[in-house]
Design an enzyme around this catalytic site. Structure first.
Site, PDB file in Angstrom:
ATOM      1  N   ASP A 188      -5.076   4.055 -16.659  1.00  0.00           N
ATOM      2  CA  ASP A 188      -5.748   3.949 -17.964  1.00  0.00           C
ATOM      3  C   ASP A 188      -4.776   3.271 -18.923  1.00  0.00           C
ATOM      4  O   ASP A 188      -3.671   2.892 -18.525  1.00  0.00           O
ATOM      5  CB  ASP A 188      -6.201   5.330 -18.467  1.00  0.00           C
ATOM      6  CG  ASP A 188      -7.528   5.231 -19.217  1.00  0.00           C
ATOM      7  OD1 ASP A 188      -7.586   4.477 -20.205  1.00  0.00           O
ATOM      8  OD2 ASP A 188      -8.506   5.886 -18.812  1.00  0.00           O
TER       9      ASP A 188
ATOM     10  N   ASP B  96     -12.722  18.877 -21.409  1.00  0.00           N
ATOM     11  CA  ASP B  96     -11.731  18.715 -22.481  1.00  0.00           C
ATOM     12  C   ASP B  96     -12.332  19.138 -23.827  1.00  0.00           C
ATOM     13  O   ASP B  96     -11.645  19.115 -24.844  1.00  0.00           O
ATOM     14  CB  ASP B  96     -11.197  17.270 -22.550  1.00  0.00           C
ATOM     15  CG  ASP B  96     -12.280  16.214 -22.685  1.00  0.00           C
ATOM     16  OD1 ASP B  96     -13.462  16.491 -22.377  1.00  0.00           O
ATOM     17  OD2 ASP B  96     -11.948  15.073 -23.105  1.00  0.00           O
TER      18      ASP B  96
ATOM     19  N   ASP C 255     -16.275   1.746 -17.681  1.00  0.00           N
ATOM     20  CA  ASP C 255     -16.661   2.312 -18.979  1.00  0.00           C
ATOM     21  C   ASP C 255     -15.906   1.623 -20.116  1.00  0.00           C
ATOM     22  O   ASP C 255     -14.827   1.064 -19.923  1.00  0.00           O
ATOM     23  CB  ASP C 255     -16.366   3.820 -19.026  1.00  0.00           C
ATOM     24  CG  ASP C 255     -14.878   4.121 -18.819  1.00  0.00           C
ATOM     25  OD1 ASP C 255     -14.243   3.416 -18.000  1.00  0.00           O
ATOM     26  OD2 ASP C 255     -14.348   5.032 -19.470  1.00  0.00           O
ATOM     27  N   GLU C 256     -16.487   1.667 -21.294  1.00  0.00           N
ATOM     28  CA  GLU C 256     -15.823   1.359 -22.559  1.00  0.00           C
ATOM     29  C   GLU C 256     -14.983   0.077 -22.512  1.00  0.00           C
ATOM     30  O   GLU C 256     -13.794   0.082 -22.810  1.00  0.00           O
ATOM     31  CB  GLU C 256     -14.935   2.561 -22.955  1.00  0.00           C
ATOM     32  CG  GLU C 256     -15.756   3.828 -23.134  1.00  0.00           C
ATOM     33  CD  GLU C 256     -14.906   5.053 -23.462  1.00  0.00           C
ATOM     34  OE1 GLU C 256     -15.375   5.874 -24.270  1.00  0.00           O
ATOM     35  OE2 GLU C 256     -13.808   5.208 -22.914  1.00  0.00           O
TER      36      GLU C 256
ATOM     37  N   HIS D 253      -9.789  -0.312 -20.375  1.00  0.00           N
ATOM     38  CA  HIS D 253      -8.784   0.744 -20.127  1.00  0.00           C
ATOM     39  C   HIS D 253      -7.632   0.221 -19.270  1.00  0.00           C
ATOM     40  O   HIS D 253      -7.159   0.891 -18.363  1.00  0.00           O
ATOM     41  CB  HIS D 253      -9.441   1.967 -19.461  1.00  0.00           C
ATOM     42  CG  HIS D 253     -10.309   2.739 -20.410  1.00  0.00           C
ATOM     43  ND1 HIS D 253      -9.797   3.444 -21.473  1.00  0.00           N
ATOM     44  CD2 HIS D 253     -11.656   2.911 -20.459  1.00  0.00           C
ATOM     45  CE1 HIS D 253     -10.793   4.030 -22.145  1.00  0.00           C
ATOM     46  NE2 HIS D 253     -11.934   3.706 -21.551  1.00  0.00           N
TER      47      HIS D 253
ATOM     48  N   TRP E  35     -10.353  15.087 -18.937  1.00  0.00           N
ATOM     49  CA  TRP E  35      -9.540  14.052 -19.592  1.00  0.00           C
ATOM     50  C   TRP E  35      -8.403  14.754 -20.296  1.00  0.00           C
ATOM     51  O   TRP E  35      -8.595  15.826 -20.881  1.00  0.00           O
ATOM     52  CB  TRP E  35     -10.404  13.270 -20.584  1.00  0.00           C
ATOM     53  CG  TRP E  35     -11.590  12.628 -19.939  1.00  0.00           C
ATOM     54  CD1 TRP E  35     -12.887  13.052 -19.982  1.00  0.00           C
ATOM     55  CD2 TRP E  35     -11.598  11.454 -19.116  1.00  0.00           C
ATOM     56  NE1 TRP E  35     -13.692  12.229 -19.250  1.00  0.00           N
ATOM     57  CE2 TRP E  35     -12.934  11.223 -18.708  1.00  0.00           C
ATOM     58  CE3 TRP E  35     -10.608  10.568 -18.698  1.00  0.00           C
ATOM     59  CZ2 TRP E  35     -13.298  10.151 -17.892  1.00  0.00           C
ATOM     60  CZ3 TRP E  35     -10.974   9.494 -17.891  1.00  0.00           C
ATOM     61  CH2 TRP E  35     -12.301   9.290 -17.498  1.00  0.00           C
ATOM     62  N   THR E  36      -7.214  14.143 -20.269  1.00  0.00           N
ATOM     63  CA  THR E  36      -6.046  14.927 -20.647  1.00  0.00           C
ATOM     64  C   THR E  36      -5.294  14.424 -21.889  1.00  0.00           C
ATOM     65  O   THR E  36      -4.115  14.715 -22.053  1.00  0.00           O
ATOM     66  CB  THR E  36      -5.069  15.015 -19.451  1.00  0.00           C
ATOM     67  OG1 THR E  36      -4.697  13.679 -19.063  1.00  0.00           O
ATOM     68  CG2 THR E  36      -5.682  15.732 -18.276  1.00  0.00           C
TER      69      THR E  36
ATOM     70  N   TYR F  79     -17.834  18.096 -19.702  1.00  0.00           N
ATOM     71  CA  TYR F  79     -16.559  17.591 -20.216  1.00  0.00           C
ATOM     72  C   TYR F  79     -15.668  18.778 -20.574  1.00  0.00           C
ATOM     73  O   TYR F  79     -15.776  19.352 -21.658  1.00  0.00           O
ATOM     74  CB  TYR F  79     -16.792  16.622 -21.386  1.00  0.00           C
ATOM     75  CG  TYR F  79     -16.856  15.184 -20.882  1.00  0.00           C
ATOM     76  CD1 TYR F  79     -17.565  14.892 -19.713  1.00  0.00           C
ATOM     77  CD2 TYR F  79     -16.202  14.139 -21.525  1.00  0.00           C
ATOM     78  CE1 TYR F  79     -17.610  13.592 -19.208  1.00  0.00           C
ATOM     79  CE2 TYR F  79     -16.246  12.838 -21.027  1.00  0.00           C
ATOM     80  CZ  TYR F  79     -16.948  12.578 -19.863  1.00  0.00           C
ATOM     81  OH  TYR F  79     -16.986  11.299 -19.359  1.00  0.00           O
TER      82      TYR F  79
ATOM     83  N   ARG G 127      -3.279   9.930 -19.161  1.00  0.00           N
ATOM     84  CA  ARG G 127      -2.940  10.360 -20.528  1.00  0.00           C
ATOM     85  C   ARG G 127      -1.798  11.365 -20.481  1.00  0.00           C
ATOM     86  O   ARG G 127      -0.880  11.334 -21.279  1.00  0.00           O
ATOM     87  CB  ARG G 127      -4.165  10.948 -21.213  1.00  0.00           C
ATOM     88  CG  ARG G 127      -5.103   9.913 -21.833  1.00  0.00           C
ATOM     89  CD  ARG G 127      -5.597   8.851 -20.844  1.00  0.00           C
ATOM     90  NE  ARG G 127      -6.505   7.902 -21.433  1.00  0.00           N
ATOM     91  CZ  ARG G 127      -7.846   8.009 -21.355  1.00  0.00           C
ATOM     92  NH1 ARG G 127      -8.417   8.997 -20.674  1.00  0.00           N
ATOM     93  NH2 ARG G 127      -8.603   7.098 -21.922  1.00  0.00           N
TER      94      ARG G 127
END
Ligand code: ACM
Ligand code: ZN
Length: 556
Positions: free
Chosen positions: A205, A438, A338-339, A275, A486-487, A436, A176
Site C-alpha cells: 500500500d 477497524d 480500489d481508490e 495505493h 485495516w491497520t 470493517y 500501514r
C-alpha cells in the site's frame, strides 16, 4: 441442556463440585460456530483423561499431522501430555480420539463426530473436515484453567456438521503497520479457531511495500520504509521516526506452509494501480509525473498512481505477479483496484496515448480513464489466467468493463456484490457496514482506543446476511464472507487482537452456520465459553458483551 445451565457452565463452571477430580467436568458441543446437528444424550459420557490418546490411520500423513495438532489442543485443555498413535485403517482403539476419512460425507469440509463411552471418532471426507471436527471438539473442551488434571466428560452421541459457505476469510493489512512473522502465525491460529479457511494478506500500500520481489529489490529497500508517521487522524503532526519492515520470500513461504497445515489458503494482495506510493518512491519512472515520490507518511487516498501508459510499468506488474504467483500457490491472487484517482491519467500524455491506442471510449456511465483502469486489470488478469490463477478485485472493478473472470470483493456496502452476482460474477461479501473491524465497537468512543471511525458492534457483525436481496440462483455466486482489518490506527498486536475479537466469532457464525440456527443471545452465551480459549492463547479481546460491570476496554 437449557440456556441457564449453559450460562452457568460456560461462565463460571458453577456445576463443578468439590469432587470434580474424580467425577470430571461435564461439557457440551455448543460451540462457535454452532454445528448443524448435535444429537447427544445427557446420561452417558466419554471420559477424557490424561491417558486418552489420539489415533490416526497409518500411512495417512495428513491425519498424522492433524493428530499432532489435536494432541496439542487436548494438552491445552487438560494440562496433560496426550500421545498420538498410528492404527490400522478402521481400527477404533479404546480411550482414544480416532481420526478417520469417510468418503460418504458429502461436503469436503464436513465432519461427523461420534462419541461413545469407549472413545470418540472424528471423520471427514478430507483432512479439512477432520480438522473442523477437531476444532469443535477443542472448543467443547475449553476448560484450560479449571481442568488441572480432572477428567472431562463428553456426552455420547453424534455431531454432523458442514459449513454454509466455502470461502470464510479474514484480511490483514500489514502495510500501514507491520506485524512480525510470529504474530502472522498467531493470527492464522485465530482463523483456525474460528473455522476460517482463507487469509487475505494485504501486502502492499502507499505506506509500505512489505513483500520481497527479487527482480525489483528497491521495492523493499526503499518502499518498505517511511520516514515518519502522522500522529492521530492526519493531524499534521508527525512522529519523525522511520518505520519499516517486510517479509522475505522465504518467510512468506513459511507462512503459506504454516497456514496450509491448518487448512488455510493465503491469498496475497498487491493493490494496483492506486495505493502504489511506496512502489513509486522506489521506481519513480513508473508514475505519470516521474516524481519524486515518497512512501506515504499519512493516511488516505493519493492522486499519484501507476502510469498505465508506460510499457515498463505494465512489465513491472507482470514481473511482480510472476514472483507473487511463485510464492503463493492459491488459485486466487487479489489485485486490488480500489481508490485509484484518475487525475494523473487525465493529464498524462502517455496514458492518453494508451487510451487512444486501445480505443478506450467514454460513455454516459464511465470515463475513458475508468476504462483505462479496466484495461489494466484485464491485462493483469490475462497474465495470471495464463498461469492458471484467477483474480479478485475490490468492487471498483465494476466501474468500466469488469475483467471477465474476476471475482468481486464487495466493500462499499453490499451493493457492488449484489450487482456483480446479478452479472454472473463470483462475489465475496466484505461490506464495510458489517465487516470493517477497524471501526469502533462501542458508542463510548472516549473509552476506546483510537479507531478509524464508524460503529460496528458485535451484534451488527452477527446480523450480516451475505445473500440478502439475491435470488437463489444469484446467491450461488456468493462464495462467502470476510472481515477486513485495516491497520492505520492499529500499531500493536494487542490492539489488533482487541479489534478482531470477539467480532471474528460473530463473523464465524455468519460464514459457517445456517441462518435458521443463528440466535444472537444464544451466541453470546456460547461466546463466554470460547473466551476461555482466548485467554489460554493469550489473546486480547473486547468485553462489551460481558455483564456491564466487567466491561473494560483493554487495548493498549
Ligand atoms: C478498501 O477498503 N479501500 C477496500
Ligand atoms: Zn500516465
Amino acid at each position: 441442556m437449557n440456556k441457564l445451565n449453559r450460562v452457568l457452565l460456560a461462565g463460571t463452571i458453577a456445576l463443578v463440585c468439590a469432587s470434580c477430580r474424580t467425577e470430571g467436568l461435564t461439557t457440551d458441543y455448543q460451540v462457535i460456530p454452532l454445528p448443524k446437528v448435535v444429537n447427544v444424550t445427557e446420561t452417558e459420557h466419554f471420559r477424557l483423561s490424561s491417558s486418552t490418546h489420539v489415533a490416526y490411520p497409518e500411512n495417512n500423513g495428513l491425519l498424522k499431522r492433524n493428530a499432532e495438532l489435536l494432541a496439542g489442543y487436548l494438552s491445552q485443555s487438560t494440562g496433560s501430555v496426550h500421545k498420538t498413535k498410528a492404527v490400522a485403517e478402521g481400527e477404533r482403539p479404546k480411550n482414544a480420539i480416532t481420526l478417520a476419512i469417510n468418503p460418504d460425507i458429502a461436503n469436503k469440509e464436513g465432519y461427523v463426530i461420534t462419541a461413545t463411552t469407549k472413545g470418540i471418532t472424528i471423520e471427514g471426507q478430507t483432512g479439512n473436515g477432520v480438522f473442523y471436527g477437531m476444532q469443535t471438539l477443542r472448543k467443547a473442551l475449553a476448560f484450560p484453567a479449571e481442568a488441572q488434571g480432572a477428567a472431562i466428560l463428553l456426552p455420547c452421541g453424534t455431531i454432523e456438521d458442514e459449513p454454509r459457505f466455502p470461502y470464510r476469510g479474514m484480511h490483514l493489512d500489514v502495510s500501514r503497520h507491520f506485524f512480525p512473522v510470529e504474530f502472522v502465525k498467531k493470527y492464522i491460529d485465530m482463523l483456525a479457531l474460528h473455522n476460517m479457511n482463507t487469509f487475505h494478506w494485504h501486502l502492499t500500500d502507499d505506506q509500505g511495500w512489505r513483500i520481497e520481489i527479487k527482480k525489483h529489490p528497491k521495492l523493499t529497500e526503499i518502499g518498505s520504509v517511511r520516514n515518519s508517521t502522522v500522529i492521530g487522524r492526519n493531524t499534521g503532526e508527525y512522529d519523525n521516526t522511520s518505520y519499516g519492515g517486510f517479509y522475505t520470500q522465504d518467510q512468506a513461504r513459511d507462512i503459506v506452509e504454516y497456514a496450509a497445515e491448518r487448512y488455510i489458503t493465503v491469498i496475497p494482495e498487491v493493490d494496483l494501480p492506486g495505493h502504489m506510493l511506496a512502489a513509486l518512491a522506489a521506481y519513480p519512472e513508473m508514475g505519470c509525473t516521474g516524481g519524486p515520490y515518497e512512501t506515504a507518511t499519512k493516511w488516505g487516498v493519493f492522486e499519484d498512481v501507476l502510469c498505465l501508459g508506460n510499457d515498463q510499468t505494465m512489465l513491472f506488474l507482470e514481473d511482480v505477479m510472476d514472483e507473487i504467483a511463485d510464492i503463493f500457490p492459491s488459485t486466487y491472487i487479489h489485485i486490488g483496484g480500489d481508490e485509484a484517482p484518475r487525475v494523473r491519467w487525465k493529464a498524462c500524455p502517455k496514458c492518453q496515448a494508451r487510451i487512444k491506442a486501445e480505443g478506450l471510449k467514454a460513455d454516459r456511465e464511465h470515463t475513458a480513464e475508468d476504462r483505462l483502469q479496466s484495461w489494466c486489470m484485464t491485462r493483469i488478469e490475462k497474465h495470471l489466467n495464463g498461469k492458471g490463477r484467477r483474480i479478485i478485485g475490490w468492487d471498483e472493478i465494476l466501474e468500466g468493463d469488469v475483467a471477465p473472470n474476476a471475482t468481486v470483493m464487495s466493500w462499499r456496502g453490499s451493493e457492488g456484490g449484489i450487482k456483480a452476482a446479478q452479472m454472473g460474477h463470483d462475489v465475496i461479501m466484505t461490506p464495510n457496514t458489517h465487516c470493517y473491524f477497524d471501526y469502533y465497537q462501542s458508542t463510548h468512543k472516549e473509552e476506546e482506543p483510537l479507531a478509524i471511525g464508524g460503529h460496528l458492534p458485535l451484534e451488527k457483525v452477527y446480523a450480516l446476511e451475505p445473500t440478502a436481496s439475491l435470488t437463489e440462483e444469484q446467491a450461488k455466486h456468493i462464495l462467502g464472507a470476510q472481515a477486513n482489518l485495516w491497520t492505520e490506527y492499529i500499531p500493536s498486536t494487542e490492539h489488533l487482537e482487541y479489534m478482531a475479537l470477539p467480532r471474528m466469532a460473530a463473523l464465524a457464525e455468519v460464514q459457517w452456520t445456517m441462518p435458521e440456527k443463528k440466535d444472537y443471545t444464544d451466541f453470546t452465551l456460547r461466546l463466554l465459553h470460547l473466551t476461555k480459549l482466548y485467554k489460554a492463547n493469550d489473546l486480547n479481546y473486547a468485553k462489551h458483551f460481558y455483564p456491564k460491570s466487567d466491561r473494560v476496554a483493554t487495548a493498549h
